[in-house]
Write an enzyme that holds these catalytic residues in place. Structure first.
Site, mmCIF file in Angstrom:
data_model
loop_
_atom_site.group_PDB
_atom_site.id
_atom_site.type_symbol
_atom_site.label_atom_id
_atom_site.label_comp_id
_atom_site.label_asym_id
_atom_site.label_seq_id
_atom_site.Cartn_x
_atom_site.Cartn_y
_atom_site.Cartn_z
ATOM 1 N N SER A 97 -9.751 -0.523 7.269
ATOM 2 C CA SER A 97 -9.257 -0.354 5.988
ATOM 3 C C SER A 97 -8.669 -1.389 5.323
ATOM 4 C CB SER A 97 -8.157 0.931 5.906
ATOM 5 O OG SER A 97 -8.976 2.298 5.960
ATOM 6 N N SER A 137 -9.709 1.660 3.018
ATOM 7 C CA SER A 137 -8.808 2.464 2.194
ATOM 8 C C SER A 137 -7.702 1.621 1.492
ATOM 9 C CB SER A 137 -8.170 3.775 3.034
ATOM 10 O OG SER A 137 -7.131 3.045 3.965
ATOM 11 N N LYS A 182 0.836 -1.235 -0.021
ATOM 12 C CA LYS A 182 0.107 -0.089 -0.096
ATOM 13 C C LYS A 182 0.759 1.304 -0.078
ATOM 14 C CE LYS A 182 -3.793 2.183 2.530
ATOM 15 N NZ LYS A 182 -4.812 2.023 3.951
#
Lengths: 95, 475
Positions: free
Chosen positions: B175, B151, B76
């Site tokens: 997330s 997210s 990420k």
């Protein structure tokens, strides 16, 4: 309790953000809607509850307080939008 | 849709049926084919990954295997890798290069894993749909008209569509788990402090956790074991023994107590997801576990407390983006104007909204009524879990109230977007570990995830019970 445009403007100044008139109006409405939801916390009697700042009772990975090499000056300046080679450069501060 | 597992690749490597180079090449091919539609990867390190694979293959030729030799990992784009771009999905950092490498990445590399590229995410990890990335939304691999969740949507979509074995995400309020549920993969949020946050761009420091996405529980725990442990560079990291690789295959769950929190099964819940929870409870019961109704009465206050606390922490953490030392700068005549123009031009709408909310709840006159009150409620939520775990070993809940929603569906209503995290935020408020496990698909073919929660540092229970659920689901 609606949030006034003046109040949103004051918060924006604190946060160093700038909005257009229209954005300020929209932000006031959105913040008010979220805060109205958040005020459901007032239903709970929390007078005897100690505020929680950390989730574990004991924590802490301690290390010796020793200076270690981390990054060089050149590296520290490498992402800067503007430098004079030694320092970060910003617009004039003193009038 | 079934992505590749490292467990299978590892066998193939050890049997000489494949090589690290072949694994990387095949993932690169898939990324080239699938990523244009998905937008899961922001950047791919093709050459560096192939080089690294060849080095690992040389080691293998001498019979040397490390814990994760040849595991191909997506990262990420909020986790630092030295000399690599790190954008946080934001215009603010679109040209920023990391000066150091995160501890979690360092440990993965030492274990022989290969970082294949950076995955898309909501800006500064703030969002529940991955529509808030400066670099465009990510599509759900099961239905490109739907969101992958957020997210960490890029990491979830990448693992679900077989673009990498595993991926790192971050979970501040769901997330990892919410996108894992939406994309049909395993998503593990460790105990707060289990994994060092050194090199993770700070959003809400008392909540932020790094954790893995995987196609299977065993892969997720392989990653967890490598990345966990105390780190002198993160004072909140914990020195707790990571869970051993218990082999859950066919083991009995006799004596295990599973709690079903009634507050997580209210009327807002999708019927298919309720069905998946009930079915999972029945499965566990048939394996010898005792299923007990429990109550977590503070659950309904979770979202409210969460958004006060994380926005407060975010407003403080994001004060560093001022256009001076790094990040986007807008030219202006005075320093004050430069700060304002840089921050206003560099941040997207949701990030600004959260900074504003956080600044408001911390400002004079509101601190006690919002911020401090939310901190008190945080303790009550912690107490709820503490009491529940005196009666049961794990909790079983839905991960999300609905399956993946349509792109654009919640974009005009921030509060509705926040409420999609209703079942996930309480684990972050209490700092406990939780995992989302794919169970079934609904009529539209969308994945349904269930969530297991355990007391702090008891990830081993998630492995044991999750493994049993996984075995029963794959039968």
């Amino acid at each position: 309790m609606a949030i006034s445009i003046e109040e949103v403007t004051r918060v924006a100044e604190l946060a160093r953000l700038r909005f257009s008139e229209e954005e300020l109006r929209r932000m006031a409405g959105e913040l008010e809607k979220i805060l109205e939801y958040v005020r459901k916390l007032e239903e709970i009697d929390t007078s005897d509850v100690v505020p929680m700042t950390h989730v574990h009772d004991d924590f802490g990975t301690l290390r010796e307080d020793r200076v270690e090499p981390r990054i060089s000056r050149d590296e520290a300046l490498s992402n800067a939008p503007d430098t004079d080679g030694k320092f970060f450069r910003v617009p004039k501060v003193i009038e | 849709m079934h992505g590749a597992t490292y467990a299978e690749a590892r066998c193939a490597l050890e049997n000489g049926e494949t090589s690290c180079e072949a694994l990387v090449s095949s993932f690169l091919d898939r990324i080239e084919k699938k990523n244009p539609e998905l937008n899961a990867f922001l950047r791919v390190d093709a050459e560096a990954s192939l080089d690294r694979a060849r080095t690992l293959d040389e080691e293998r030729a001498h019979g040397n295997y490390r814990e994760l030799t040849g595991m191909v990992v997506g990262v990420k784009d909020v986790i630092c890798r030295k000399d690599h771009l790190l954008t946080c999905g934001s215009r603010m950092l679109s040209e920023f290069k990391s000066l150091y490498t995160a501890t979690a990445i360092e440990r993965l590399e030492q274990a022989g894993a290969i970082m294949i590229g950076a995955t898309n995410c909501d800006e500064f990890a703030m969002g529940s749909s991955n529509e808030l990335s400066h670099f465009g939304p990510v599509a759900n691999p099961h239905d490109p008209s739907r969101v992958p969740g957020g997210s960490s949507g890029g990491s979830a979509a990448a693992v679900a569509s077989g673009l990498c074995h595993t991926a790192l995400g971050t979970d501040t309020g769901g997330s990892i788990r919410q996108p894992a549920a939406f994309c049909g993969v395993v998503g593990l949020k460790p105990t707060y402090g289990r994994v060092s946050r050194y090199g993770l761009v700070a959003y809400a420091s008392s909540f932020d956790c790094i954790g893995p996405f995987a196609n299977g529980i065993k892969d997720a725990f392989r990653v967890l074991r490598v990345i966990s442990g105390a780190d002198p560079r993160d004072a909140t990291s914990a020195n707790a023994e990571p869970p051993k690789d218990s082999d859950p295959d066919g083991s009995s769950l006799s004596g295990l107590r599973v709690g079903l929190p009634q507050e997580f099964l209210d009327e807002g819940l999708d019927e298919n997801i309720r069905g998946a929870v009930t079915q999972t409870a029945n499965t566990l019961q048939s394996m010898g576990a005792e299923v007990i109704d429990v109550s977590l009465p503070m659950t309904e206050y979770g979202i409210a407390a969460y958004y006060v606390l994380v926005t407060a922490e975010a407003s403080s953490n994001l004060a560093r983006y001022d256009g001076v030392r790094y990040g986007f700068r807008a030219e202006a005549a005075s320093l004050r104007e430069m700060y304002e123009a840089s921050r206003s031009g560099g941040f997207g709408a949701e990030v600004k909204r959260r900074i504003m909310l956080g600044t408001y709840v911390l400002s004079a006159g509101y601190y006690e009524s919002y911020y401090e009150r939310a901190q008190r409620v945080r303790r009550l939520i912690w107490n709820d879990f503490d009491q529940a775990f005196s009666k049961v070993d794990v909790l079983l809940t839905p991960t999300t109230p609905t399956t993946a929603f349509k792109l654009g569906e919640k974009m005009d209503d921030p509060l509705q977007m926040y409420l999609s995290d209703v079942y996930t935020v309480t684990a972050n408020l209490a700092g406990i570990p939780a995992i989302s496990i794919p169970t079934r698909t609904d009529k539209a073919g969308l994945p349904v995830g269930i969530q297991l929660l355990a007391p702090a540092f008891e990830e081993g229970r998630l492995l044991r019970v999750g493994g049993a659920i996984e075995n029963a689901t794959s039968d």
